[in-house]
Design an enzyme around this catalytic site. Structure first.
Site, PDB file in Angstrom:
ATOM      1  N   SER A 183      34.124 -26.107 -31.673  1.00 39.81           N
ATOM      2  CA  SER A 183      33.007 -25.508 -32.409  1.00 39.81           C
ATOM      3  C   SER A 183      32.858 -26.127 -33.806  1.00 39.81           C
ATOM      4  O   SER A 183      32.767 -27.351 -33.922  1.00 39.81           O
ATOM      5  CB  SER A 183      33.219 -23.993 -32.475  1.00 39.81           C
ATOM      6  OG  SER A 183      32.092 -23.362 -32.989  1.00 39.81           O
ATOM      7  N   ASP A 384      27.297 -23.465 -22.504  1.00 41.48           N
ATOM      8  CA  ASP A 384      27.207 -23.092 -23.917  1.00 41.48           C
ATOM      9  C   ASP A 384      25.866 -23.557 -24.474  1.00 41.48           C
ATOM     10  O   ASP A 384      25.535 -24.743 -24.369  1.00 41.48           O
ATOM     11  CB  ASP A 384      28.348 -23.770 -24.694  1.00 41.48           C
ATOM     12  CG  ASP A 384      28.234 -23.573 -26.194  1.00 41.48           C
ATOM     13  OD1 ASP A 384      27.666 -22.541 -26.615  1.00 41.48           O
ATOM     14  OD2 ASP A 384      28.723 -24.438 -26.947  1.00 41.48           O
ATOM     15  N   HIS A 437      31.358 -21.787 -24.639  1.00 41.29           N
ATOM     16  CA  HIS A 437      31.499 -22.447 -25.945  1.00 41.29           C
ATOM     17  C   HIS A 437      32.963 -22.821 -26.200  1.00 41.29           C
ATOM     18  O   HIS A 437      33.256 -23.897 -26.706  1.00 41.29           O
ATOM     19  CB  HIS A 437      30.982 -21.490 -27.030  1.00 41.29           C
ATOM     20  CG  HIS A 437      30.967 -22.073 -28.401  1.00 41.29           C
ATOM     21  ND1 HIS A 437      30.297 -23.235 -28.704  1.00 41.29           N
ATOM     22  CD2 HIS A 437      31.537 -21.654 -29.560  1.00 41.29           C
ATOM     23  CE1 HIS A 437      30.451 -23.501 -29.987  1.00 41.29           C
ATOM     24  NE2 HIS A 437      31.201 -22.568 -30.536  1.00 41.29           N
TER      25      HIS A 437
END
Ligand SMILES: *[C@@H]1O[C@H](CO)[C@@H](O)[C@H](O)[C@H]1NC(C)=O
Ligand SMILES: *[C@@H]1O[C@H](CO)[C@@H](O)[C@H](O)[C@H]1NC(C)=O
Ligand SMILES: *[C@@H]1O[C@H](CO)[C@@H](O)[C@H](O)[C@H]1NC(C)=O
Ligand SMILES: *[C@@H]1O[C@H](CO)[C@@H](O)[C@H](O)[C@H]1NC(C)=O
Length: 460
Positions: A183, A384, A437
């Protein structure tokens, strides 16, 4: 005589100061038991603080888990792992991503329970989980000034942390070293890798035996959000007509839209109405994260009441147990948390961090690192929408690397776990089919297999 004696004391005093500075503050403490886990931990866990920055006013907290592989033990690679946000604690990775433990609901709303993660990456590697930037998790500042940091400052602090950590742990100095995260750390991981590489070239001690880096659904360049629209279209979340109209009215720019461009803004409103009630991190899930963040603001008692909404259907359901566990005084004692270092409740993600995001483009940093021959594993949970696989493929494509192993399936237990492609510059790209994600959290078995093959130089 007196004067000579006095001098000696002064010399000894400065000698100790020098030793202390040279070797950092060895505050590493082993953890043998953890509340919520039955019996002694069957792996080596250590926690500690390392002071960095001017006057060591920033105290960075870490969890270190030794590799539990029986074969080569301490020779296994050493990994520095960061969690995104920015502001999310390394405890997230330790308790439900790649770490040795899984957290779950406790009995009678009591302390959450811990069990062993069968897909822990610590079965293969030694991992330092770091609370970065300052203000994250149990890391704290000793002055008001030191509480503020920027993207690049936090990277310099991480590099300083790592050097001091290696001085305190000389037995790991020559292990192959990797840095990884997911991320937001798509900004910081390549940046820190470059600091290490440049430091090594400039002769900075201790030299770090860096081999490469790992990134999952990493934030890489500004305006990456533009890829959400084609992703939503390809996944069947918006109509062909809306997609076409969005392209015409916004001209490919969906992030910083001019406030006078009403046709584009109207289309974006329609887009949000269509997707806002699903989880951006895993489009198959309802909006769990929203419940998670609302709960952590209101304190931990609310969480269990919300559980009927955020059930195991959401891959993020474990998040809500982490603050309950970490705020328990017996847990903080077991983790050797310094008294008074945390003001108020501990949060899994500090959303009020006085931190200025790194907003650079990481693409040229990847290009630079590849010229140095470092290996990289870049993976994308393909469900994601926050950092969709489309934007990751876009920046990789812009590097013009030649393809070594063409796009193909990779398998786990005979089933397609995703698709992969390798590039001449030691870069492996992989999708994790159905992945979120944070793919190791949603698809632990597949991601373990992917990591195991890559870290041992095997094709996926
Ligand atoms: C978030 O970070 C700021 C700055 O370090 C700190 O003052 C605050 O206490 C942190 N919040 C939590 C919940 O840790
Ligand atoms: C910082 O980055 C995160 C993740 O990329 C994003 O959600 C957040 O809005 C950014 N914050 C600022 C102040 O730009
Ligand atoms: C790829 O990595 C290997 C092993 O680390 C290294 O020997 C080789 O030089 C690298 N290749 C390139 C093109 O940099
Ligand atoms: C990749 O190729 C394109 C088109 O030839 C070129 O414009 C671009 O500068 C190249 N990118 C890099 C990083 O070399």
């Amino acid at each position: 005589m007196m004067r000579y004696y006095y001098c000696r004391i002064v010399v000894v005093f400065f000698f100790f100061i020098w030793i202390k500075d040279l070797f950092g503050r060895a505050e590493a403490s082993p953890v043998e038991f953890l509340p919520g886990f039955d019996g002694p931990l069957p792996f080596h866990l250590e926690t500690g603080y390392i002071g960095v920055d001017e006057g060591e006013n920033v105290e960075l907290f870490y969890y270190f888990v030794r590799s539990s592989s029986s074969s080569n033990g301490n020779d296994d690679p050493l990994i520095l792992w960061l969690v995104g946000g920015p502001g999310c604690s390394g405890l997230s990775a330790l308790l439900y991503e790649i770490g040795p433990l899984f957290i779950d609901k406790g009995e009678d709303e009591g302390l959450p329970k811990l069990s062993l993660n069968p897909y822990a990456w610590t079965k293969l590697t030694n991992i330092i989980f770091l609370d970065l930037p300052v203000g994250t998790g149990f890391s704290y500042a000793k002055t008001l000034n030191a509480a503020h940091s920027t993207g690049s400052q936090s990277c310099h602090q991480a590099y300083q942390f790592l050097r001091k950590w290696l001085i305190d742990h000389p037995e790991f100095a020559s292990n192959p070293f990797y840095i990884g995260g997911s991320s937001y750390t798509g900004m910081t991981v390549p940046f820190i890798a470059r600091l290490i590489s440049d430091g090594n070239e400039a002769g900075v001690e201790p030299r770090i035996n860096i081999k490469g880096y790992v990134l999952g659904n990493g934030a890489t360049f500004p305006d990456e959000g533009n890829y959400k629209i084609p992703f939503a279209h390809g996944m069947g979340l918006i109509s062909d007509e809306l997609y076409e109209s969005l392209m015409q009215t916004c001209e490919g720019n969906y992030v910083n839209v001019d406030s006078s461009n009403h046709p584009c803004l109207d289309n974006l409103d329609t887009f949000h109405q269509l997707v806002d009630d699903l989880s951006g991190e895993q489009i198959l899930d309802p909006t769990c994260e929203r419940i998670d963040s609302r709960s952590s603001r209101n304190g931990h008692r609310v969480l269990y009441n919300e559980e009927r909404i955020c059930t195991k259907k959401c891959y993020t359901y474990r998040h809500q147990y982490v603050p309950i566990w970490a705020n328990n005084p017996s847990v903080q004692e077991a983790l050797h948390i310094r008294e008074g270092s945390i003001v108020g409740l501990w949060e899994r993600c500090n959303r009020s961090l006085p931190y200025t995001n790194g907003t650079w483009d990481s693409t040229p940093i990847h290009a630079y690192l590849s010229t140095k021959g470092y290996r990289s594993l870049i993976y994308s949970g393909d469900h994601d929408m926050v950092m969709p696989f489309l934007s990751t493929q876009a920046w990789i494509r812009s590097l013009n690397y030649s393809i070594m192993d063409e796009w193909r399936q990779w398998l786990v237990r005979g089933q397609i776990a995703g698709y992969t492609r390798t590039y001449a510059n030691n870069m492996t790209f992989a999708t994790v089919k159905g992945g979120a994600h944070v793919a190791p959290e949603s698809n632990p078995e597949e991601c373990f297999a992917m990591f195991e093959r890559w870290i041992s130089y095997k094709p996926l």
